[in-house]
Write an enzyme that holds these catalytic residues in place. Structure first.
Site, short mmCIF file in Angstrom:
data_model
loop_
_atom_site.label_atom_id
_atom_site.label_comp_id
_atom_site.label_asym_id
_atom_site.label_seq_id
_atom_site.Cartn_x
_atom_site.Cartn_y
_atom_site.Cartn_z
N CYS A 121 37.81 37.08 42.95
CA CYS A 121 38.27 37.83 44.12
C CYS A 121 38.68 39.26 43.72
O CYS A 121 37.96 39.95 43.03
CB CYS A 121 39.40 37.06 44.79
N THR A 122 39.86 39.68 44.15
CA THR A 122 40.32 41.05 43.86
C THR A 122 40.83 41.21 42.44
O THR A 122 41.29 42.29 42.08
CB THR A 122 41.41 41.47 44.86
#
Length: 342
Positions: A121-122
């Site tokens: 993800c981030t």
């Protein structure tokens, strides 16, 4: 033999691969728990495969984005000795991490000791802040792709795939980046396949009750669902026409004529209201239609290309290669329900 049909060994065949999963306050729970669980199952199937540790910048208990309080194994700087794989989680707290120069430097130093570096993800923002994604292709959560590209222009951000493996030479070995949340499990299954083989990776997927072990080239989500529905009625009707008639003439000129607008004004208004260009929207709808046919039927690729508006099989193949990283035949082999049952 384990219940899944994969032979379990009584002891380690080689030294365990040390895997460090990095989390922080505000981390998305599944970003680190998913990979850790997949690795734990692989360890049960192949004892001695992995030595797992969950670390944070300071080694103190932290609260995840969902409110869970987690006690890590230690601090990032406590890790000593060789490291096989580093996995960095994402989540709402990632901004504070990327703004902490000491933490970013520690992640970079750990990556340089590792055989592989990965993010979920981030978590890609942390790798990017450490310079580990410069000149590399990378994935992240679709909602953060534009922000990652704007903040780190040296990174080749790809918002489509579930995960990306960049094998370019450089410090830290291969770099893997994944889309959001559950995509971290897909990435970890790919790591397990690299280490222990496809049979073990598929067995882990079955234990996790996953429908299939998805390849990195599969798109994160259905792009037409991500595009906005236009507020203006002529544009909205043009969208409906595209979805109902993917094999029709869907050029900008043809769609503009249906909307009773000039081609230039139509293209500008469509991109502003919908968020992507008319051409990108048309290709996406056609691609989704082709994917559905490949998943649910044995229709020849030539006929699918024609009925979905691609015209020729070669045009369809180019679209699949560019958007999904696989050919139509490869996509069918992996996702066709009848092929799966067989």
């Amino acid at each position: 033999m384990a219940d899944d049909g994969v032979m379990a060994h009584d002891g380690p065949m080689t030294a365990p691969r040390p895997v460090a999963v990095i989390a922080f306050a505000g981390a998305q729970t599944l970003d680190f728990a998913g990979p850790l669980e997949a690795l734990a199952i692989a360890e049960r199937l192949r004892p001695g495969s992995y030595a797992r540790s969950l670390v944070t910048p300071d080694g103190e208990p932290f609260v995840t984005s969902s409110g869970l309080r987690i006690t890590p194994d230690g601090a990032l700087t406590d890790l000593a000795g060789p490291i096989d794989t580093v996995i960095v989680a994402g989540g709402s707290g990632v901004s504070e991490v990327t703004e902490d120069a000491a933490v970013v430097a520690a992640v970079g130093a750990l990556s340089r000791r590792a055989q592989r570096t990965a993010s979920v993800c981030t978590g890609a923002f942390v790798l990017a802040a450490a310079g580990l994604l410069d000149g590399r292709r990378a994935a992240t959560h679709w909602a953060s792709a534009d922000r990652l590209a704007d903040a780190y222009p040296l990174v080749d951000v790809d918002s489509e795939p579930i995960f990306v493996r960049d094998t370019r030479s450089g410090t830290g070995g291969d770099v893997w980046t994944s889309a959001g949340v559950t995509a971290g499990i897909d990435l970890t299954l790919a790591l397990i396949e690299d280490d222990l083989g496809a049979d073990v990776a598929l067995a882990v997927a079955r234990w996790l009750v996953m429908f299939a072990k998805r390849p990195g080239g599969q798109a994160q989500f259905s792009r037409p669902l991500a595009a906005q529905t236009a507020e203006r009625r002529p544009l909205r009707e043009a969208q409906e026409h595209v979805q109902a008639n993917p094999a029709a003439d869907l050029s900008v000129d043809a769609l503009a004529l249906r909307a009773n607008m000039s081609s230039r004004n139509f293209a500008r208004a469509f991109a502003r209201d919908v968020g992507i260009t008319p051409a990108a929207y048309v290709e996406t709808v056609r691609l989704e239609r082709a994917k559905g046919m490949l998943e649910t039927s044995g229709t020849p690729v030539e006929a699918i290309a024609e009925s979905c508006g691609f015209g020729t099989p070669e045009t369809l193949r180019r679209a699949f290669a560019r958007r999904l990283g696989v050919s139509p035949s490869q996509y069918r082999d992996r996702f066709n329900a009848h092929a799966e049952a067989a």
